[in-house]
Structures are given as structure tokens and as C-alpha cells.
Scaffold this motif. Structure first.
Motif, PDB file in Angstrom:
ATOM      1  N   ASP A   1     -50.093  12.069 -37.194  1.00 24.68           N
ATOM      2  CA  ASP A   1     -50.410  12.465 -38.565  1.00 24.68           C
ATOM      3  C   ASP A   1     -49.425  11.732 -39.464  1.00 24.68           C
ATOM      4  O   ASP A   1     -48.229  12.045 -39.482  1.00 24.68           O
ATOM      5  N   VAL A   2     -49.904  10.722 -40.200  1.00 28.88           N
ATOM      6  CA  VAL A   2     -48.993   9.872 -40.969  1.00 28.88           C
ATOM      7  C   VAL A   2     -48.402  10.582 -42.173  1.00 28.88           C
ATOM      8  O   VAL A   2     -47.479  10.076 -42.813  1.00 28.88           O
ATOM      9  N   ARG A   3     -48.901  11.764 -42.500  1.00 31.16           N
ATOM     10  CA  ARG A   3     -48.339  12.507 -43.632  1.00 31.16           C
ATOM     11  C   ARG A   3     -46.975  13.095 -43.308  1.00 31.16           C
ATOM     12  O   ARG A   3     -46.157  13.303 -44.207  1.00 31.16           O
ATOM     13  N   VAL A   4     -46.730  13.346 -42.034  1.00 31.33           N
ATOM     14  CA  VAL A   4     -45.494  14.049 -41.674  1.00 31.33           C
ATOM     15  C   VAL A   4     -44.647  13.325 -40.636  1.00 31.33           C
ATOM     16  O   VAL A   4     -43.444  13.585 -40.524  1.00 31.33           O
ATOM     17  N   GLY A   5     -45.250  12.452 -39.834  1.00 32.87           N
ATOM     18  CA  GLY A   5     -44.468  11.791 -38.792  1.00 32.87           C
ATOM     19  C   GLY A   5     -44.081  12.770 -37.706  1.00 32.87           C
ATOM     20  O   GLY A   5     -44.877  13.597 -37.268  1.00 32.87           O
ATOM     21  N   GLY A   6     -42.830  12.701 -37.255  1.00 32.68           N
ATOM     22  CA  GLY A   6     -42.352  13.619 -36.233  1.00 32.68           C
ATOM     23  C   GLY A   6     -42.934  13.324 -34.868  1.00 32.68           C
ATOM     24  O   GLY A   6     -43.066  12.172 -34.464  1.00 32.68           O
ATOM     25  N   LYS A   7     -43.339  14.383 -34.168  1.00 30.10           N
ATOM     26  CA  LYS A   7     -43.876  14.214 -32.820  1.00 30.10           C
ATOM     27  C   LYS A   7     -45.356  13.833 -32.885  1.00 30.10           C
ATOM     28  O   LYS A   7     -46.071  14.230 -33.795  1.00 30.10           O
ATOM     29  N   PRO A   8     -45.820  13.067 -31.889  1.00 31.09           N
ATOM     30  CA  PRO A   8     -47.253  12.740 -31.849  1.00 31.09           C
ATOM     31  C   PRO A   8     -48.090  13.991 -31.611  1.00 31.09           C
ATOM     32  O   PRO A   8     -47.640  14.934 -30.945  1.00 31.09           O
ATOM     33  N   LEU A   9     -49.296  13.989 -32.144  1.00 29.35           N
ATOM     34  CA  LEU A   9     -50.193  15.131 -31.968  1.00 29.35           C
ATOM     35  C   LEU A   9     -50.809  15.149 -30.579  1.00 29.35           C
ATOM     36  O   LEU A   9     -51.172  16.215 -30.072  1.00 29.35           O
ATOM     37  N   ALA A  10     -50.953  13.988 -29.984  1.00 25.09           N
ATOM     38  CA  ALA A  10     -51.547  13.901 -28.650  1.00 25.09           C
ATOM     39  C   ALA A  10     -51.116  12.594 -27.991  1.00 25.09           C
ATOM     40  O   ALA A  10     -50.820  11.613 -28.669  1.00 25.09           O
ATOM     41  N   THR A  11     -51.084  12.617 -26.667  1.00 20.39           N
ATOM     42  CA  THR A  11     -50.721  11.435 -25.886  1.00 20.39           C
ATOM     43  C   THR A  11     -51.661  11.333 -24.690  1.00 20.39           C
ATOM     44  O   THR A  11     -51.970  12.344 -24.051  1.00 20.39           O
ATOM     45  N   VAL A  12     -52.111  10.126 -24.391  1.00 18.73           N
ATOM     46  CA  VAL A  12     -52.963   9.915 -23.227  1.00 18.73           C
ATOM     47  C   VAL A  12     -52.615   8.568 -22.614  1.00 18.73           C
ATOM     48  O   VAL A  12     -52.278   7.617 -23.315  1.00 18.73           O
ATOM     49  N   LYS A  13     -52.679   8.491 -21.296  1.00 19.17           N
ATOM     50  CA  LYS A  13     -52.432   7.232 -20.586  1.00 19.17           C
ATOM     51  C   LYS A  13     -53.521   7.033 -19.541  1.00 19.17           C
ATOM     52  O   LYS A  13     -53.500   7.641 -18.471  1.00 19.17           O
ATOM     53  N   GLN A  14     -54.471   6.168 -19.875  1.00 15.46           N
ATOM     54  CA  GLN A  14     -55.573   5.883 -18.986  1.00 15.46           C
ATOM     55  C   GLN A  14     -55.500   4.474 -18.412  1.00 15.46           C
ATOM     56  O   GLN A  14     -56.101   4.170 -17.396  1.00 15.46           O
ATOM     57  N   HIS A  15     -54.748   3.596 -19.107  1.00  6.89           N
ATOM     58  CA  HIS A  15     -54.647   2.202 -18.699  1.00  6.89           C
ATOM     59  C   HIS A  15     -53.327   1.944 -17.969  1.00  6.89           C
ATOM     60  O   HIS A  15     -52.330   2.638 -18.191  1.00  6.89           O
ATOM     61  N   ASP A  16     -53.323   0.893 -17.141  1.00  8.42           N
ATOM     62  CA  ASP A  16     -52.137   0.526 -16.371  1.00  8.42           C
ATOM     63  C   ASP A  16     -51.433  -0.699 -16.915  1.00  8.42           C
ATOM     64  O   ASP A  16     -50.453  -1.164 -16.333  1.00  8.42           O
ATOM     65  N   ASP A  17     -51.943  -1.241 -18.022  1.00 10.65           N
ATOM     66  CA  ASP A  17     -51.339  -2.426 -18.621  1.00 10.65           C
ATOM     67  C   ASP A  17     -51.433  -2.283 -20.135  1.00 10.65           C
ATOM     68  O   ASP A  17     -51.918  -1.272 -20.654  1.00 10.65           O
ATOM     69  N   TYR A  18     -51.004  -3.300 -20.862  1.00  8.46           N
ATOM     70  CA  TYR A  18     -50.889  -3.211 -22.317  1.00  8.46           C
ATOM     71  C   TYR A  18     -52.214  -2.904 -23.009  1.00  8.46           C
ATOM     72  O   TYR A  18     -53.278  -3.334 -22.568  1.00  8.46           O
ATOM     73  N   ILE A  19     -52.133  -2.120 -24.078  1.00 10.76           N
ATOM     74  CA  ILE A  19     -53.289  -1.878 -24.928  1.00 10.76           C
ATOM     75  C   ILE A  19     -53.431  -3.086 -25.852  1.00 10.76           C
ATOM     76  O   ILE A  19     -52.550  -3.388 -26.648  1.00 10.76           O
ATOM     77  N   SER A  20     -54.554  -3.783 -25.739  1.00  7.95           N
ATOM     78  CA  SER A  20     -54.752  -5.011 -26.500  1.00  7.95           C
ATOM     79  C   SER A  20     -55.457  -4.778 -27.831  1.00  7.95           C
ATOM     80  O   SER A  20     -55.180  -5.466 -28.816  1.00  7.95           O
ATOM     81  N   ASP A  21     -56.373  -3.802 -27.876  1.00  6.75           N
ATOM     82  CA  ASP A  21     -57.115  -3.541 -29.107  1.00  6.75           C
ATOM     83  C   ASP A  21     -57.729  -2.153 -29.038  1.00  6.75           C
ATOM     84  O   ASP A  21     -57.889  -1.582 -27.944  1.00  6.75           O
ATOM     85  N   MET A  22     -58.088  -1.613 -30.211  1.00  2.00           N
ATOM     86  CA  MET A  22     -58.752  -0.325 -30.290  1.00  2.00           C
ATOM     87  C   MET A  22     -59.781  -0.356 -31.415  1.00  2.00           C
ATOM     88  O   MET A  22     -59.649  -1.114 -32.370  1.00  2.00           O
ATOM     89  N   ALA A  23     -60.810   0.479 -31.283  1.00  2.00           N
ATOM     90  CA  ALA A  23     -61.829   0.629 -32.322  1.00  2.00           C
ATOM     91  C   ALA A  23     -62.258   2.088 -32.349  1.00  2.00           C
ATOM     92  O   ALA A  23     -62.162   2.793 -31.338  1.00  2.00           O
ATOM     93  N   PHE A  24     -62.752   2.532 -33.511  1.00  4.39           N
ATOM     94  CA  PHE A  24     -63.129   3.933 -33.675  1.00  4.39           C
ATOM     95  C   PHE A  24     -64.535   4.027 -34.230  1.00  4.39           C
ATOM     96  O   PHE A  24     -64.855   3.399 -35.244  1.00  4.39           O
ATOM     97  N   ASP A  25     -65.396   4.772 -33.550  1.00  6.22           N
ATOM     98  CA  ASP A  25     -66.745   5.035 -34.026  1.00  6.22           C
ATOM     99  C   ASP A  25     -66.741   6.351 -34.798  1.00  6.22           C
ATOM    100  O   ASP A  25     -66.543   7.423 -34.214  1.00  6.22           O
ATOM    101  N   GLU A  26     -66.916   6.272 -36.115  1.00  5.80           N
ATOM    102  CA  GLU A  26     -66.781   7.442 -36.979  1.00  5.80           C
ATOM    103  C   GLU A  26     -67.845   8.504 -36.689  1.00  5.80           C
ATOM    104  O   GLU A  26     -67.560   9.702 -36.673  1.00  5.80           O
TER     105      GLU A  26
END
Length: 370
Positions: free
Chosen positions: A172-197
Motif C-alpha cells: 500500500d503506497v499510501r503508508v509503506g511499512g510492511k508488505p500486505l502480502a508475499t508470495v514465492k512461486q518462481h525459482d528465478d528472477y521476476i522479469s515482468d508483470m502485468a495486471f488484468d483489471e
């Protein structure tokens, strides 16, 4: 007329403001530069960028993790295409202690600028006052590779970050602090992301050769629920975009092939389109049937999909890999960044008028004048 910004070091992060002619550049030396360009507003016609005047001092405001740092104004040497007195850039010389790999404006008004770095930190800057709002040192256990604002979630206050070892975090960029959620599904670097609204689904590609999908519908509980992961590919998956009104996903690969998935069928690919001689490091959606690709051979290509066809070449960075692409706020220009420390802007107005004609005519030189 040249439309370019000459930065003080190699550009590794690039973002354009969603509502103003403003460009943010993350540099390999850890600096952050903000530029105002005037080609779309008539402010300048000599090819030079213009500084954003934030003043030489401003106090930080924000959460308890705020820093007293602020944007320090300093001069950058002039270059070809610059004004007679040289270019001046508003610059944070030490925004990070290592390369500022990714930058992103958040919210439809672009009021916040978030940066991620190889130093593992995530920082949020107030784009209006030029103050550091908050910072999370050690936000990830590894270098931060990706940032993606989620414009349709919580009025643009949410952002996801991905790191060098495959971990993704929701903020939440309004407050920073701790992340709201964390997930690790990949075993190597995250190269790109996209979001379907519409589907509230996050997609990620990785150096492990896989594409993953995550559900963000349950935002009240701040969960990133894993939905599916594709079959493993032998090559790195480097770039990602959703097209055809959400029915297709296009992924750029290390071997220069565009891979296509049907939405919801995440196992094996539905189609492939070879043709790039080297890796496809970045993809930008032009419309539902057209994409712009940036390749490690330094060339920007315009590709029609379904049917797949190379429409032409938009420009180049003279053999330097093109790793960042972005639209200007008014969608009249595409910005590209490469290892040559230059951000180039490409006029797309003529292309938009003649796109249909170009698809019908096999004219690879159509974009030569852009």
C-alpha cells in the motif's frame, strides 16, 4: 528533430507520468533523475529536455519510516541536442546505494513515485513536493527487479514488486511499512508483470521459464492467491503483455520468439512467432492487435498479432539492448531506454493514422521516418 534525454549514467529504470510530460529515470549508479520534456506541449523544439523545478530543499513527510532526504538539485552536463547552457536535471544522486533498477508512478494523478533497487530497498517519493515519503530498507531479501502499480485497486494505491529470486510482494503506497502480502512461486528472477483489471489477476514471468497467475480479488485480506503456473520453458521468459481484450497473453523470450497463451489455459502455449534475432527484453501494447517490442539487438519493432506480422521498425539504440518502453501521458510518443544512457522518444501520431494501411501493405520501411 531529435527527441531524447541524455542522462548522467546508464538508464536501468524508466517511467512516464500518467498525466504530465514528466519522465523518471533510475540509473545504474543508484541515482534518480526527473525530467520534464516539452515536445508535446510546445515548450521546446530543440530536442532538449527541461528540468522540473521542485526547489532546492523540501522537508520529508510520511510514515514513521520516512527519511529526511529530499530531491537535491544538481546540474548534469549538456549533450547533443541540448540547450546552449547544457541540460539541467533534478537529481537524487544517492536515491539508492546500488542501481535504481525500477521506477513507477502510482495513481492516476501520478502523485507518488516508487523506486526499487539492487540494494533491496523500496522507496516512495512525493512527486509533487519532491520529498521522500517513506522507505523500506531490506524490503526484499534480494535485489528488486520489477514494480507494477495496480491502477484499478484501491484508487491506485496498491503496487506489487518482484525480486531477483522470484518473490513478489504487495504494498500500500499510501503508508509503506510492511508488505500486505508475499508470495514465492518462481525459482528465478521476476522479469515482468502485468495486471488484468477485469479479472483482478496478476501475471508474472521469470527467468525460470514459467508464467504464473495470481488472484487479487480478496484485496480486503491482502492475499496474493496462486492460481496457475505454466509448463517450464527451456529459455528465460523476459517480457509480458495482455492483448485481444484479455483473451491472449504475449510473452517475449530469451531466444527471440514471441510465445502466446490463451487466457485461462496456462499450461502449454497456444502459438509462437519467431523473427527477432535476439532476446525480446520489453513489450508495449499499442492496441489490441499491435505491440511494440524492444530487443537486445537495439531495435524497436512494430508487430501485428493474429495474424502475426512484422509491420516495421520504429527506431533503434544502435546495438544497445532496449530493456524499457513506456507511453507518454497523451499517447503520442513511446519512450525507450537502453544502455547508452539516452532515453529516446518516438512520435507515433503518423503511425496511428496509417496503421491499417501498413498492415495491408508489406512495407517494412513504413516506420523508417519515425
Amino acid at each position: 528533430m531529435k527527441r531524447e534525454l541524455r542522462c548522467s549514467a546508464q538508464v536501468v529504470g524508466l517511467a512516464l507520468h500518467p498525466a504530465a510530460p514528466v519522465c523518471a529515470a533510475g540509473l545504474v549508479d543508484g541515482a534518480l533523475e526527473l525530467w520534464r520534456f516539452g515536445w508535446t506541449t510546445g515548450e521546446r523544439e530543440d530536442g532538449a529536455g527541461k528540468a522540473i523545478d521542485h526547489g532546492s530543499s523540501s522537508s520529508s513527510k510520511g510514515s514513521s519510516s520516512s527519511s529526511s532526504s529530499s530531491f537535491a538539485c544538481s546540474s548534469a552536463p549538456g549533450g547533443e541536442g541540448g540547450s546552449p547552457g547544457g541540460k539541467v536535471t533534478v537529481k537524487v544522486p544517492a536515491a539508492h546505494t546500488d542501481s535504481t533498477r525500477v521506477v513507477a508512478f502510482c495513481g492516476r494523478d501520478g502523485a507518488r513515485l516508487v523506486t526499487g533497487s539492487a540494494d533491496r530497498a523500496v522507496k516512495c517519493w512525493d512527486a509533487g513536493t519532491a520529498a521522500l515519503s517513506w522507505e523500506v530498507i531490506g524490503a526484499h531479501e534480494n535485489a528488486v527487479n520489477c514494480l507494477l502499480p495496480l491502477e484499478s485497486v484501491a484508487d491506485g494505491a496498491m503496487l506489487v514488486s518482484g525480486d531477483e529470486e522470484g518473490e513478489i510482494k504487495l504494498w500500500d503506497v499510501r503508508v509503506g511499512g510492511k508488505p500486505l502480502a508475499t508470495v514465492k512461486q518462481h525459482d528465478d528472477y521476476i522479469s515482468d508483470m502485468a495486471f488484468d483489471e477485469k479479472r483482478k489477476t496478476l501475471l508474472s514471468t521469470s527467468g525460470d521459464g514459467m508464467l504464473s497467475a495470481f488472484d487479487l480479488r480478496a484485496t480486503s485480506k491482502a492475499k496474493l492467491k496462486h492460481k496457475a503456473t505454466s509448463d517450464k520453458h527451456d529459455e528465460d521468459l523476459l517480457s509480458l503483455v495482455v492483448i485481444k481484450n484479455g483473451s491472449k497473453v504475449v510473452v517475449g523470450t530469451q531466444n527471440g520468439v514471441l510465445d502466446f497463451w490463451n487466457w485461462g489455459e496456462w499450461g502449454d502455449i497456444a502459438d509462437r512467432f519467431p523473427g527477432h534475432p535476439e532476446s525480446i527484453d520489453s513489450i508495449l501494447k499499442i492496441d489490441e492487435s499491435t505491440i511494440c517490442t524492444g530487443s537486445s539487438d537495439g531495435i524497436l519493432r512494430i508487430i501485428n498479432v493474429y495474424p502475426h506480422k512484422l509491420l516495421g521498425v520504429m527506431g533503434d539504440h544502435t546495438d544497445f539492448p532496449i530493456e524499457r518502453l513506456a507511453w507518454s501521458h497523451d499517447r503520442t510518443m513511446i519512450a525507450s531506454a537502453s544502455h547508452d544512457a539516452v532515453i529516446r522518444f518516438w512520435d507515433t501520431s503518423a503511425a496511428a493514422k496509417r496503421m491499417k494501411k501498413s498492415r495491408d501493405a508489406d512495407d517494412d520501411d513504413f516506420y523508417a521516418d519515425m
